[in-house]
Design an enzyme around this catalytic site. Structure first.
Site, PDB file in Angstrom:
ATOM      1  N   ASP A 179       0.887  -1.159   0.000  1.00  0.00           N
ATOM      2  CA  ASP A 179       0.000   0.000   0.000  1.00  0.00           C
ATOM      3  C   ASP A 179       0.920   1.203   0.000  1.00  0.00           C
ATOM      4  O   ASP A 179       1.495   1.551   1.035  1.00  0.00           O
ATOM      5  CB  ASP A 179      -0.914   0.006   1.228  1.00  0.00           C
ATOM      6  CG  ASP A 179      -1.905   1.172   1.218  1.00  0.00           C
ATOM      7  OD1 ASP A 179      -1.615   2.183   0.556  1.00  0.00           O
ATOM      8  OD2 ASP A 179      -2.955   1.082   1.878  1.00  0.00           O
ATOM      9  N   HIS A 180       1.100   1.829  -1.170  1.00  0.00           N
ATOM     10  CA  HIS A 180       2.166   2.835  -1.274  1.00  0.00           C
ATOM     11  C   HIS A 180       1.921   4.045  -0.369  1.00  0.00           C
ATOM     12  O   HIS A 180       2.858   4.782  -0.046  1.00  0.00           O
ATOM     13  CB  HIS A 180       2.363   3.281  -2.732  1.00  0.00           C
ATOM     14  CG  HIS A 180       1.254   4.098  -3.300  1.00  0.00           C
ATOM     15  ND1 HIS A 180       0.172   3.542  -3.943  1.00  0.00           N
ATOM     16  CD2 HIS A 180       1.045   5.441  -3.314  1.00  0.00           C
ATOM     17  CE1 HIS A 180      -0.639   4.501  -4.341  1.00  0.00           C
ATOM     18  NE2 HIS A 180      -0.139   5.662  -3.973  1.00  0.00           N
ATOM     19  N   HIS A 242      -6.104   2.686   1.096  1.00  0.00           N
ATOM     20  CA  HIS A 242      -5.414   3.893   1.563  1.00  0.00           C
ATOM     21  C   HIS A 242      -6.174   4.626   2.668  1.00  0.00           C
ATOM     22  O   HIS A 242      -5.606   4.977   3.710  1.00  0.00           O
ATOM     23  CB  HIS A 242      -5.183   4.867   0.408  1.00  0.00           C
ATOM     24  CG  HIS A 242      -4.524   4.264  -0.782  1.00  0.00           C
ATOM     25  ND1 HIS A 242      -3.553   3.293  -0.680  1.00  0.00           N
ATOM     26  CD2 HIS A 242      -4.679   4.489  -2.113  1.00  0.00           C
ATOM     27  CE1 HIS A 242      -3.146   2.958  -1.900  1.00  0.00           C
ATOM     28  NE2 HIS A 242      -3.819   3.667  -2.773  1.00  0.00           N
TER      29      HIS A 242
END
Length: 488
Positions: A179-180, A242
């Site tokens: 999950d950047h 996110h």
């Protein structure tokens, strides 16, 4: 978890794709330049195209030159890259790959450490994982790690099926779900701001905080991602991962130790405490939208011919309630959308106002204390306080105390993918999502998606370049709040 600098081979499935070009190659280069990896490493790119090593290395150099102002030693760096034409459905391809990896391990002395990065369509995740196991590629002399990009399923049932496939081949501690957002500097700073500052932690509860707002807005539309996005939408693309990850970090209890296991445990407790939305009351808690054309800007349905009658949402706003002792009664408002007025990711913590504030000019002109965490584009923290307005009288006006990360040399500021790749190399799973987090997030999101699937929305319902549908403002107004501006 190891804290040294192990040597490894990174195998990238989908090495000719956009993610590899824009994020992975430049991130590996920065790790190399900053001394996070040594000379004993190799990167093997896999894809269908019949490229040679030279063609692949030229593409690697081009991608780095486009993303960085410092392109030293590119020839030496790119010499560590090898290309292998690959068909993920062909068993013989895996045998050939294993032979290549064994040769490179002998050449680079990587101790048999392997990272398999799946930067390709998610429908192949399960089969690739099992082929790697069946053909002996995960059983090297060193450690093996599997990195998976989102989406991890499209609902809870499909996520469970995918997880079962992958877990058949890999253990949970070998799986790194990217999950950047968790690699972003200010997202990682949430824990530090909360738990390293005595002035905040004892106020961080329902007695002192009235609401928390999380906004992630984009000025761009779907661009070349139309086909993927129309099967995803803003809820699956942003909320399930996110947005709920940021909610978990903001609401979690202090961990007893700064270990991946303890931090994950506290985040999971938050996700378990999310109040599922009653399908019959979904409109009381959530708003969905789709952008339409405005001032020569195309609407979503005009972005591609396949989207002409699409009912996919490009905007979601909602009120998330956490039913636990610390947060009972405090709304967490989330908002995310495309083709909005500004590009910004921001968290606003609004503290309760004091009773009978005698320093306000009038009852309607209130200035509550705010803590603002800017995640992008202007990374930093701002604290809004009240002070006496200059001049005669005793009227209060807001002042702000600010810290920003701006002005730091880019080469020394690790980007999200650079951090996460390095974490994977050293075996730190703190900023990767565990299956338990994925499952609880899907459980919450499925209740929304199921309710929305039964009703045809009246789209488009907000113009491109705005901040979303009016119903998103109404969502807060009925609680006595309003969205704080995304630009200070």
């Amino acid at each position: 978890m190891s804290t040294d600098k192990p040597n490894a081979i990174i195998v990238i499935f989908g090495a000719t794709g956009d993610l590899s070009k824009r994020k992975l190659f430049p991130s590996i280069y920065r790790l190399y330049k900053n001394g996070k990896i040594g000379e004993e490493f190799a990167v093997v790119g896999l894809a269908r195209r019949p490229w040679t090593n030279d063609v692949f290395r030229e593409n690697v150099r081009n991608s780095i030159e486009q993303s960085s102002s410092k392109e030293e030693d590119l020839e030496d760096f790119s010499s560590h890259f090898y290309y292998h034409s690959f068909d993920v459905t062909d068993t013989s391809s895996y045998d050939d790959l294993n032979n290549l990896l064994e040769d490179l391990e002998g050449h680079y002395q990587t101790d048999g450490n392997r990272i398999f990065y799946l930067a390709m369509a998610p429908e192949y995740f399960g089969s690739i994982a099992n082929q790697l196991e069946e053909n002996g590629l995960k059983n090297g002399k060193g450690w093996t790690r599997l990195v998976i990009e989102k989406p991890f399923g499209h609902d809870l049932d499909s996520a469970k099926e995918l997880n079962n496939q992958i877990r058949h081949a890999f253990d949970e501690d070998q799986i790194y779900r990217i999950d950047h957002y968790l690699g972003k500097e200010m997202v990682q700073n949430i824990e530090v701001i909360r738990f390293a500052n005595g002035i905040f932690e004892h106020l961080w509860n329902n007695r002192f905080i009235s609401n928390i707002q999380i906004t992630s807005s984009e000025k761009l539309g779907v661009e070349e991602r139309a086909r993927y996005y129309d099967h995803s939408g803003a809820t699956r693309d942003m909320v399930q991962n996110h947005m709920l990850q940021m909610v978990a970090l903001l609401a979690m209890e202090p961990p007893i130790k700064l270990t991946p296991e303890e931090i994950r445990s506290e985040k999971v407790k938050v996700l378990r405490a999310l109040r599922l939305v009653d399908p019959e009351k979904v409109n009381e808690f959530f708003v969905r939208g789709q952008y339409g054309s405005s001032n020569s800007i195309k609407g979503y349905r005009e972005e591609a011919t396949d989207l002409a009658n699409s009912t996919t949402e490009t905007f979601v706003a909602g009120k998330v309630m956490i039913d636990n002792y610390r947060w009972a009664g405090v709304p967490f408002y989330i908002r995310t959308g495309k083709k909005m007025k500004e590009k910004s990711t921001k968290i606003v913590v609004e503290f309760n106002d004091i009773p009978m504030n005698l320093y306000y000019k009038n009852e309607t002109e209130k200035h509550p204390n705010l803590l603002i965490i800017n995640i992008q584009p202007n990374e930093g923290i701002t604290l809004y306080l009240n002070a006496k307005k200059a001049g005669i009288g005793s009227i209060a006006e807001p002042i702000k105390l600010s810290y920003t990360n701006n002005g730091v040399d880019d080469i020394n500021t690790p980007e999200a993918y650079e951090k996460l790749l390095y974490d994977c190399i050293i075996g730190d799973t703190t900023n990767f999502t565990h299956w338990d987090e994925v499952a609880h997030s899907w459980e919450f999101v499925d209740s929304l998606l199921d309710a929305w699937a039964a009703v045809t929305p009246d789209f488009p319902n907000y113009p491109a370049g705005s901040m979303g549908p009016e119903a998103a403002d109404d969502l807060l107004e009925k609680d006595g709040f309003h969205w704080w501006p995304i630009t200070d």
